[in-house]
Scaffold this active site. Structure first.
Site, short mmCIF file in Angstrom:
data_model
loop_
_atom_site.label_atom_id
_atom_site.label_comp_id
_atom_site.label_asym_id
_atom_site.label_seq_id
_atom_site.Cartn_x
_atom_site.Cartn_y
_atom_site.Cartn_z
N LYS A 1 8.27 -36.92 140.58
CA LYS A 1 7.81 -36.84 139.19
C LYS A 1 6.77 -35.48 139.19
O LYS A 1 5.52 -35.80 139.52
CB LYS A 1 7.38 -38.27 138.90
N ASP B 1 -3.60 -45.40 130.82
CA ASP B 1 -2.35 -46.46 130.92
C ASP B 1 -2.71 -47.52 130.94
O ASP B 1 -2.58 -48.79 130.13
CB ASP B 1 -1.33 -46.12 132.06
N GLU C 1 10.67 -28.94 134.50
CA GLU C 1 9.13 -28.70 134.39
C GLU C 1 8.71 -27.36 134.69
O GLU C 1 9.29 -26.72 135.83
CB GLU C 1 8.19 -29.80 134.90
#
Length: 648
Positions: free
Chosen positions: A143, A66, A190
């Protein structure tokens, strides 16, 4: 250089034809300098890193991806298509289908300042459409760092490119369960693996949880590790709707951000790499909308993975109960994520040899939150420190692929002690026989499980145990024999190669415990789930432990026999040969118990409805859409009461 599995992922994704050569890719990753790359090289490297990350073989950290490479592309070409689309996943076996709804990426920030700016944008948008800022409600959820998928109740899809995904419904047919309330059709989520389970059962065989999660999806024939994790419900599909959450107003979020992060990051036993914040007001969400890449009403505050450059002091070999010798890098004490780190796993000696890990090697160490520290990459290799002899018994070690093994199975102290500890730990009906106790027993000459069952109070006190401790050990030993345990668990306690608890249960559904030592490889191969190599390994290991097993078995344990899947049961059962799916909340028993009973009666239990399903058995809280979809496929929908009446 890239590993063979990394290169295979690139070939699968048709990225092996890029201009970047494998050695160039590895060199870019090692130096993490995006400024030296051309625009084309930069995009290609991002594609490679994304592919390897989503395939379970990450090349660089999220932070480097990132903040170094993606940030460089944003600076050079802010409108580049790569920045404005969902990063595609590796294609798995299965048909590509249109997703029921788009699965976008999530906007990311690595700082509290990024959250402040996001909140400011939301508050301004709320003012623009006349919503009172004080009325805004926010939610924070962990997350998950797993494999994104979408469950519409009939099919399970990978996220793919956000618009089209791959049908991987097979993972439910293999027994994967839905976390939370267990219901199908809850949308996005997920596939993840329990951290505790990974650490205790898988860390020796997989570099990271993501690497293992890929095996659940992409393998046509599940490996023993993946199958056992699914059967033990350690691997699950976790719908986002079922995640634990913090909820509150913007003022609370700003004031207590650090506490909210800490609380949310530790709220699940799965890999997480940040916290997802979202505003829940529907009118504001509709007004904000989404880019082609992410929803504007949602943001992920990613864990700022700490890295440190550390020097290796030495590489310590450790011998496991299987004889595999594992390398542990002893490090200069370094503080990461609030913990003082002095050791990190090097996974296997193939890695030590290939990457040059030894005294003086400089490595990049990473640790995020509570995750085990790992060697991210080698910065300055040195002469690899590889043992020639077992650290426990001194026997000459032998190579098997990337691993070193001690073959002195009967006299190696580490193998003996770890095997004894494994036996009592797997029985799970007693306490007291931990590592320290077993080391003391072994030092006094006790070298087998059988020998422990021959000890008297006088023997134990003579070995240096206090009388109270000795009495407690004898009491716990008696519990291990008297408390009921399943026969497949008893078999699993012997640590047979390729025989996890799931395979032990499967074997004993066809043969009695006392008869398995006469089985041939073809007989075992005839059982679903046993491939030829596994069957051969099981036969060899059963022959090896036969004498020890028989002596211990004859001591007398309270074993619960596994019911057979006999032809007689199947022939007299109204559900023999039928494919059944259970859904909803059952009133007369747990779904797991009902599934086990159905299997004993010759049925095949699936977790998703297809055109081949015979019965959809419904409990409470089943949506009308799911029932209608099953009926449209020609599936017979029956209530729990009707199902039980059918069995009667």
């Amino acid at each position: 250089m890239l590993t063979s599995s990394q290169w295979q992922l690139l070939e699968t994704a048709s990225l092996n034809t890029l201009n970047l050569r494998p050695e160039h890719i590895a060199d870019i990753a090692a130096h993490s300098d995006a400024t030296l790359l051309s625009n084309t090289q930069l995009v290609e490297f991002l594609q490679v890193c994304n592919c390897l990350y989503r395939g379970g073989e990450p090349l660089i950290t999220d932070l480097a991806y990132d903040h170094v490479f993606l940030a460089e592309l944003e600076k050079r070409q802010p409108e580049h298509p790569y920045l404005n689309s969902v990063e595609p996943e590796v294609t798995f076996a299965g048909k590509t289908v249109l997703l029921p709804e788009k699965m976008l990426s999530t906007e990311k920030t690595y700082s509290a300042d990024g959250i402040e700016k996001w909140l400011t944008r939301l508050e301004k948008a709320a003012e623009d459409i006349g919503i009172d800022i004080a009325s805004l409600h926010f939610k924070a959820t962990p997350k998950l760092d797993g494999y994104a998928a979408y469950d519409d109740g009939t099919l399970l899809y990978t996220r793919g490119d956000g618009k089209k995904g791959t049908d991987i419904s097979r993972v439910f047919e293999r027994g994967l369960i839905v976390a939370g309330n267990g219901l199908r059709g809850q949308g996005a989520g997920e596939i993840v693996i329990s951290l505790r389970y990974f650490a205790s059962h898988l860390a020796d065989n997989f570099d990271n949880a993501r690497n293992f999660q890929a095996s659940i999806i992409k393998e046509k024939d599940l490996g023993a590790h993946a199958l056992e994790a699914i059967q033990n419900h350690a691997a699950v599909f976790f719908p986002f709707a079922q995640l634990p959450s913090w909820q509150g107003c913007a003022a609370d979020l700003k004031t207590n951000l650090a506490d909210i992060m800490t609380q949310t990051l530790s709220s699940v036993d799965y890999d997480v790499d940040g916290v997802v914040f979202e505003v829940t007001n529907d009118a504001l969400k509709n007004h904000l909308g989404a880019t082609r890449h992410h929803h504007r009403w949602q943001i992920a505050y990613k864990s700022n993975i700490e890295t440190a450059t550390v020097t290796v002091l030495s590489v310590t070999p450790q011998t496991s109960r299987s004889g595999r010798v594992n390398p542990v890098a002893e490090l200069e004490p370094t503080r990461l994520s609030g913990a003082l780190i002095s050791r990190a796993t090097a996974h296997h000696y193939g890695m030590v040899k290939e990457q040059g890990i030894g005294v003086g090697t400089v490595i990049e160490l990473t640790r995020s939150g509570q995750v085990i520290p790992k060697i991210e990459r080698v910065l300055k290799p040195k002469t690899p420190q590889i043992p020639e002899h077992c650290p426990s018994c001194g026997s000459t070690l032998v190579w098997d692929s990337d691993y070193l093994y001690c073959l002195n199975t009967t006299q190696c102290p580490s193998q003996i002690e770890n095997s004894i500890e494994h036996f009592f730990r797997v029985l799970a009906n007693n306490d007291g026989f931990g590592g320290k106790t077993i080391q003391k027993l072994h030092a006094a000459g006790v070298s087998s499980v059988y020998a422990i069952y021959q000890l008297t109070l006088e023997d134990l006190t003579g070995m240096g145990f206090g009388e109270k401790t000795a009495q407690n050990l004898l009491a716990q030993r008696q519990l291990s024999q008297s408390l009921a345990i399943e026969d497949w668990r008893f078999l699993g306690a012997f640590g047979i190669h390729r025989m996890g608890l799931g395979n032990c249960e499967r074997l004993l559904q066809h043969y009695r415990l006392a008869d398995i030592f006469q089985l041939t490889a073809p007989q075992i191969m005839a059982i679903e789930g046993f491939a030829d190599k596994t069957a051969a390994a099981v036969v060899a290991c059963l022959a090896k432990i036969n004498n020890d097993f028989q002596r211990i078995y004859q001591l007398g344990f309270n074993l619960t026999r596994t019911p057979f899947l006999t032809e007689q049961q199947q022939n007299h059962s109204p559900i023999a040969g039928k494919i059944i799916v259970f859904t909803g909340t059952m009133l007369h028993g747990k779904r797991d118990a009902m599934s086990q009973q159905a299997k004993r009666l010759g049925a095949k239990v699936a977790t998703s409805v297809t055109g081949k399903t015979d019965f959809l058995v419904t409990g409470m809280d089943v949506g009308a859409a799911k029932i209608a979809a099953a009926s449209a496929k020609g599936v017979q929908v029956i209530s729990e009461e009707d199902y039980l009446a059918l069995l009667r």
